[in-house]
Design a protein around this motif. Sequence first.
Motif, PDB file in Angstrom:
ATOM      1  N   ASN A  55       0.996  -1.044   0.065  1.00 34.83           N
ATOM      2  CA  ASN A  55       0.010  -0.074   0.042  1.00 34.83           C
ATOM      3  C   ASN A  55       0.907   1.309   0.069  1.00 34.83           C
ATOM      4  O   ASN A  55       0.743   2.404   0.882  1.00 34.83           O
ATOM      5  CB  ASN A  55      -0.855   0.137   1.278  1.00 34.83           C
TER       6      ASN A  55
ATOM      7  N   GLN B  10       3.763   1.711   1.050  1.00 38.79           N
ATOM      8  CA  GLN B  10       4.461   2.004   2.343  1.00 38.79           C
ATOM      9  C   GLN B  10       5.843   0.950   2.502  1.00 38.79           C
ATOM     10  O   GLN B  10       5.622  -0.259   2.571  1.00 38.79           O
ATOM     11  CB  GLN B  10       3.653   1.795   3.542  1.00 38.79           C
TER      12      GLN B  10
ATOM     13  N   GLY C 140       8.760  -1.056   3.813  1.00 45.94           N
ATOM     14  CA  GLY C 140       9.266  -1.608   4.761  1.00 45.94           C
ATOM     15  C   GLY C 140      10.297  -2.509   4.931  1.00 45.94           C
ATOM     16  O   GLY C 140      10.679  -2.958   3.612  1.00 45.94           O
TER      17      GLY C 140
ATOM     18  N   SER D 230       9.096  -9.737   9.314  1.00 51.49           N
ATOM     19  CA  SER D 230       9.155  -8.106   9.340  1.00 51.49           C
ATOM     20  C   SER D 230      10.298  -7.745  10.376  1.00 51.49           C
ATOM     21  O   SER D 230      10.149  -8.046  11.542  1.00 51.49           O
ATOM     22  CB  SER D 230       7.811  -7.398   9.543  1.00 51.49           C
TER      23      SER D 230
ATOM     24  N   ASP E 138       8.436  -2.316   9.923  1.00 53.02           N
ATOM     25  CA  ASP E 138       7.224  -1.994   9.017  1.00 53.02           C
ATOM     26  C   ASP E 138       6.271  -1.021   9.570  1.00 53.02           C
ATOM     27  O   ASP E 138       5.037  -1.397   9.604  1.00 53.02           O
ATOM     28  CB  ASP E 138       7.011  -3.211   8.325  1.00 53.02           C
ATOM     29  N   ASP E 139       6.429   0.313  10.166  1.00 51.83           N
ATOM     30  CA  ASP E 139       5.476   1.037  10.576  1.00 51.83           C
ATOM     31  C   ASP E 139       4.657   1.825   9.628  1.00 51.83           C
ATOM     32  O   ASP E 139       5.246   2.263   8.599  1.00 51.83           O
ATOM     33  CB  ASP E 139       6.321   2.085  11.502  1.00 51.83           C
ATOM     34  N   SER E 140       3.378   1.730   9.874  1.00 53.32           N
ATOM     35  CA  SER E 140       2.472   2.378   9.018  1.00 53.32           C
ATOM     36  C   SER E 140       2.692   3.643   8.654  1.00 53.32           C
ATOM     37  O   SER E 140       2.227   4.126   7.660  1.00 53.32           O
ATOM     38  CB  SER E 140       1.010   2.033   9.546  1.00 53.32           C
ATOM     39  N   ASP E 141       3.234   4.382   9.653  1.00 56.39           N
ATOM     40  CA  ASP E 141       3.216   5.761   9.349  1.00 56.39           C
ATOM     41  C   ASP E 141       4.655   6.227   8.923  1.00 56.39           C
ATOM     42  O   ASP E 141       5.068   7.557   8.835  1.00 56.39           O
ATOM     43  CB  ASP E 141       2.900   6.482  10.553  1.00 56.39           C
TER      44      ASP E 141
END
Length: 599
Positions: A157, A159, A161, A174, A177-180
Amino acid sequence: MRIMYRYLALFLSLVFLTSPASAGPGAVSEYGNFTGGPGWNTTQNASENYFYSDSGLICVVTGEVGGYGEEIYPDGLVEDITFLTDSPESELFPVWTADGNYIMYTVQRDGSENSESYIMKANGSEIEQTGIMEGNLTGFNDIDPNGTELVLTKSINSQPGLYLMSLENGTVTSVVDDSDKSEGWGAWCRLGRKIVYTQKSGDSPSQLWIVDRDGSNKIRLGTSEDIGIGKDWCPLGLKILYSAKNSKEKPDLWVIDWYGTNQTQLTDTPYGEWNPSFSPDGKRIVYVSDEGGKPEIWLRDIEGNYRARLTNNIGVVDSIPRWSPDGSKIVFTGHNLQNNSDNFTMINPDPDIPTDSNNAIIAENPAITNNSTAGDNSTVKDSYVTGDNFTAGSNSVIANNSATNGPDSTLGNGSTDSGMSGSEIAVIKLGTAPAVSSLPKVTSVKIDSPDEISKGGTVTISITVKNEGLNASEGYIWVSFPEGGELEKVEGTGSDIKIYPKGSLIQGKNGNLTAQYPLVKFVEYEWNEEQEENLNITLMPNNEAPNNETPNNETEGITFFVRAALENDLAGTYMKDPQFSEYLDQQGLEVYKYSVDLS
């Protein structure tokens, strides 16, 4: 008799590196976040006479900034440049396997936002599709020294990571892999326990971070901003080499301790240098630079004595050059001029990396050879990586989401940001590096055999140093004894020998100081190429220990330090041995540390 300290110390420093950030003496967690604490972010420029590398300072240039070493032509330095792939697609992000027998890389086809993954032999034969992470793969980053785990960047998406894949069973985990945040482009430490990577939050400039392989102990390193995707660890694993802009128009090379101290700028030039990589022996750096007007692969020695352009008119703006494990080759991404007769322009994948579209036109160079054996005729392997059968199966794909451009093109993916149109995987085969300066080498340190040494007796030490480089107008050998003792006899083959007892005025790294223990200085004028010099010292160990402690002749051994230096007559500086050491003598300079048991 044992000479163990220098090896034991190296082992302990590596063990400390593998400990979690909260463990060990002087634990990293006590240092704060390394971004603003007093005393923990010493930033200095290479013009201050010292180049940080691994665990010590290397004296390089006086009054000049690193990067202005004499430019040499690669005659004899480059044997040939061979393109291993030949297809209309963009082959990107090659990495060597740990044994140096294979190269893994990604392929992005025109009109597709997804990268495919491939592997081939180091000579370009037997190209096969692996299926690793296809559907959301951004690029391969690095393989651990054991050859068992691949660190890679993938995007879900939009993003990016950072992920690990087992090359033994295909398991994917992982790391960060922080969403922000956009996180990726990792590099393994030499023991495979920690990973340094690039992180970007929102519209803020990208930063350098370090993390344990299991995702714990995330810490920002230093204060650098706008970090390039290419980075590397020094051979002993104690320092990290990277590129950053730091509010400049073009990126420079920097180095920092793995725990966040001694952030040091190595180059400060009007052109850009980025995506650096250390040679396996730690003596040279390969990187990308636009010094010649357009991005090419360059090489320099760590002392700053010379630099050389290895490629010409190939165009490698987003290449991350990588040394083969044996140091004989460099793999990179470029353009096969034989397969591109029409001029074309490179696409700039990173706004932090300078590109001049006028200079990016590829000119023909018949010296470059083509050894490609495949393109679209690749097969898909269905087994996992094990030893020489280096493959990966389709089970390694963990998502089918299409990779799209991330918020930071340094970390993102996609056909518009992946770099050069029609880029290929190429290998530079290196010849013998030219001798450009004197080069001291402590070739022998001999001590009386154990049955000749006893408590209360003397110890005789014999040291041999050889000049393995060019002629030097003068050279030195220093030997010092931190536990004290009486120097009974000193002789050698040199022009002069000076003895400085405890309390004498001596020259240190930062000026004059009072000697805290005995020092012997050997001097030889006109120290020529391949010339050896010898120094012999007979010492009576100290019978009176400080602070009423047990005298040395009641202890089990003595310790002494050795170092050597030869003048680099071209640069007016000094070449040193050792170049790397965690031990410093009373003068503040790197030394070899030796010990001898007393029976």
